[in-house]
Scaffold this motif. Structure first.
Motif, PDB file in Angstrom:
ATOM      1  N   ASN A 189       5.177  18.970 -38.373  1.00 53.01           N
ATOM      2  CA  ASN A 189       5.216  20.432 -38.395  1.00 53.01           C
ATOM      3  C   ASN A 189       6.300  21.012 -37.483  1.00 53.01           C
ATOM      4  O   ASN A 189       6.246  22.186 -37.114  1.00 53.01           O
ATOM      5  N   ASN A 190       7.262  20.153 -37.111  1.00 53.21           N
ATOM      6  CA  ASN A 190       8.396  20.589 -36.269  1.00 53.21           C
ATOM      7  C   ASN A 190       7.942  21.195 -34.946  1.00 53.21           C
ATOM      8  O   ASN A 190       8.499  22.182 -34.458  1.00 53.21           O
ATOM      9  N   LEU A 191       6.919  20.579 -34.348  1.00 52.94           N
ATOM     10  CA  LEU A 191       6.377  21.067 -33.075  1.00 52.94           C
ATOM     11  C   LEU A 191       6.359  19.963 -32.011  1.00 52.94           C
ATOM     12  O   LEU A 191       5.574  20.007 -31.074  1.00 52.94           O
ATOM     13  N   SER A 192       7.226  18.995 -32.159  1.00 53.44           N
ATOM     14  CA  SER A 192       7.169  17.815 -31.289  1.00 53.44           C
ATOM     15  C   SER A 192       7.394  18.117 -29.820  1.00 53.44           C
ATOM     16  O   SER A 192       6.998  17.335 -28.945  1.00 53.44           O
ATOM     17  N   ASP A 193       8.052  19.239 -29.512  1.00 47.83           N
ATOM     18  CA  ASP A 193       8.373  19.538 -28.123  1.00 47.83           C
ATOM     19  C   ASP A 193       7.216  20.197 -27.371  1.00 47.83           C
ATOM     20  O   ASP A 193       7.340  20.501 -26.186  1.00 47.83           O
ATOM     21  N   ARG A 194       6.084  20.407 -28.007  1.00 47.89           N
ATOM     22  CA  ARG A 194       4.948  21.033 -27.327  1.00 47.89           C
ATOM     23  C   ARG A 194       4.291  20.051 -26.359  1.00 47.89           C
ATOM     24  O   ARG A 194       4.241  18.856 -26.611  1.00 47.89           O
ATOM     25  N   GLU A 195       3.780  20.601 -25.247  1.00 49.28           N
ATOM     26  CA  GLU A 195       3.092  19.757 -24.276  1.00 49.28           C
ATOM     27  C   GLU A 195       1.751  19.276 -24.828  1.00 49.28           C
ATOM     28  O   GLU A 195       1.124  19.958 -25.638  1.00 49.28           O
ATOM     29  N   ARG A 196       1.336  18.108 -24.388  1.00 47.14           N
ATOM     30  CA  ARG A 196       0.035  17.557 -24.754  1.00 47.14           C
ATOM     31  C   ARG A 196      -0.878  17.601 -23.533  1.00 47.14           C
ATOM     32  O   ARG A 196      -0.506  17.121 -22.456  1.00 47.14           O
ATOM     33  N   LEU A 197      -2.079  18.139 -23.701  1.00 47.67           N
ATOM     34  CA  LEU A 197      -3.069  18.198 -22.623  1.00 47.67           C
ATOM     35  C   LEU A 197      -4.402  17.647 -23.127  1.00 47.67           C
ATOM     36  O   LEU A 197      -4.884  18.063 -24.182  1.00 47.67           O
ATOM     37  N   ILE A 198      -4.973  16.717 -22.389  1.00 47.70           N
ATOM     38  CA  ILE A 198      -6.353  16.291 -22.636  1.00 47.70           C
ATOM     39  C   ILE A 198      -7.193  17.008 -21.584  1.00 47.70           C
ATOM     40  O   ILE A 198      -7.156  16.648 -20.402  1.00 47.70           O
ATOM     41  N   THR A 199      -7.920  18.025 -21.996  1.00 45.59           N
ATOM     42  CA  THR A 199      -8.535  18.910 -21.003  1.00 45.59           C
ATOM     43  C   THR A 199      -9.980  18.562 -20.662  1.00 45.59           C
ATOM     44  O   THR A 199     -10.585  19.246 -19.843  1.00 45.59           O
ATOM     45  N   GLU A 200     -10.522  17.550 -21.275  1.00 43.20           N
ATOM     46  CA  GLU A 200     -11.760  16.898 -20.827  1.00 43.20           C
ATOM     47  C   GLU A 200     -11.684  15.460 -21.287  1.00 43.20           C
ATOM     48  O   GLU A 200     -11.307  15.196 -22.430  1.00 43.20           O
ATOM     49  N   TRP A 201     -12.068  14.526 -20.412  1.00 41.39           N
ATOM     50  CA  TRP A 201     -12.094  13.132 -20.849  1.00 41.39           C
ATOM     51  C   TRP A 201     -12.946  12.298 -19.901  1.00 41.39           C
ATOM     52  O   TRP A 201     -13.259  12.706 -18.785  1.00 41.39           O
TER      53      TRP A 201
END
Length: 365
Positions: free
Chosen positions: A279-291
């Protein structure tokens, strides 16, 4: 007497009959003959590989002087949920352990229930984290009374929701820089609205519209969806496709994961990376906000497995996640093994020791 001479059968006819009656055995023999060179060659290769593996010692040289860049530190985050104090009216605060979190180099703290308890209580915590050089991650949840009949009910007044969001972001981001605003908490979870992708996308559109109207504030990020179950891939696909189709602001994508197998965290990231790329959004940050290992209170959170799991997952996500906020900072009052980095009274656990070890790792790789 009349003598009869036996009729002679031509040799070619005999040969054809022989082949016809013995077709399968002859075919098998032909295939075996054809496989002999291949089998011999493979056997020689296997023999050569086995002899080389057994005879040649490994000659691995690691040059620790080659710079690999700065060490990513995605483990420097914790979350605090909605556990209540003994009065059953006040959220458990991280203020009593902020100094301990600083000693572990915790930089990100996620706050839930921002709309449903006195904001000033949360503001004290947000200011404390910011003063220590940290970054608040704020879950924009749940609905206030002017928006829906219950915290997770269906909203009847989107204008009120947008006004509430704009007011909240203005209040916090005027004095606090680099806040992450996460739209909702586990929208696909049965206890938090049980929204389908279309319902959540509507919520996301209204929230982003409200955020975009904020001005004269410090820089901030907004994203979501804090998905409870990343195995629900179709849900996430529809959300990301909706963001792309509507050209919506998405500074980061977030999800939750509880699993005892660290490899599952890698599979989640493979899926997220492929989805964003498509979806041409590869530059977005990734957050795992609970784990964590398990979302349920239990003895696993008191032992060394939890600590080892924390280190193993950290290695899996090292180069791929901006931050993972471990659930949670401080135990609630429930007995039997809370999910906290610290106990309710500030006591340490094996996972505290694991975090202390990681906090000493700094500089270049």
């Amino acid at each position: 007497t009349k003598r009869f001479k036996k009729k002679q059968i031509p040799a070619t006819v005999k040969l054809m009959g022989y082949f016809k009656n013995n077709f399968l055995p002859l075919l098998g023999l032909a295939l075996l003959l054809l496989m002999i060179p291949v089998t011999v060659d493979l056997g020689q290769r296997v023999s050569r590989l086995l002899s080389e593996a057994g005879a040649v010692p490994a000659n691995i040289i690691v040059d620790a002087g080659i710079a690999q860049g700065s060490l990513p530190r995605p483990w420097e985050g914790v979350a605090q949920g909605g556990e209540l104090e003994q009065d059953m009216k006040t959220l458990i605060s991280i203020l009593p352990i902020t100094g301990r979190l600083q000693n572990l180099n915790i930089k990100y703290v996620r706050f839930d229930h921002i709309f449903n308890f006195p904001l000033e209580d949360r503001m004290r915590e947000i200011r404390a984290i910011s003063a220590l050089g940290g970054f608040p991650v704020i879950s924009l949840s749940y609905y206030p009374a002017d928006v829906a009949k219950s915290w997770t009910g269906r909203p009847y007044n989107w204008s009120a929701w947008e006004a509430d969001v704009t007011s909240l972001i203005t209040r916090i981001s005027r004095e606090t820089p680099n806040v992450y605003y996460e739209v909702w908490n586990e929208p696909d979870g049965k206890d938090f609205g049980n929204m389908n992708p279309t319902e959540y996308l509507t919520l996301y559109k209204h929230t982003v519209a409200a955020a975009n109207r904020v001005n004269n504030v410090q820089p901030f990020r907004i994203g979501g969806p804090a998905l409870a179950n990343p195995d629900n891939k179709n849900w996430m696909k529809q959300f990301v496709a909706g963001v792309a189709a509507n050209n919506l602001r998405l500074d980061f994508i977030s999800w939750h994961r509880y699993h005892k197998d660290p490899q599952v965290f890698t599979r989640d990231l493979d899926f997220i990376d492929d989805l964003l790329f498509a979806n041409n959004l590869s530059d977005r940050e990734r957050l795992i906000t609970e784990w964590g290992t398990d979302p349920v209170v239990g003895p696993i959170h008191l032992g060394t497995y939890e600590a080892a799991h924390f280190a193993a997952v950290t290695r899996k996500i090292l180069d791929r996640v901006k931050v993972a906020t471990k659930f949670e900072a401080r135990d609630g009052l429930a007995a039997g093994g809370g999910l906290g980095i610290f106990t309710y009274n500030g006591g340490e656990k094996p996972i505290t020791v694991a975090l202390r070890l990681l906090s000493k790792m700094s500089g270049n790789r």
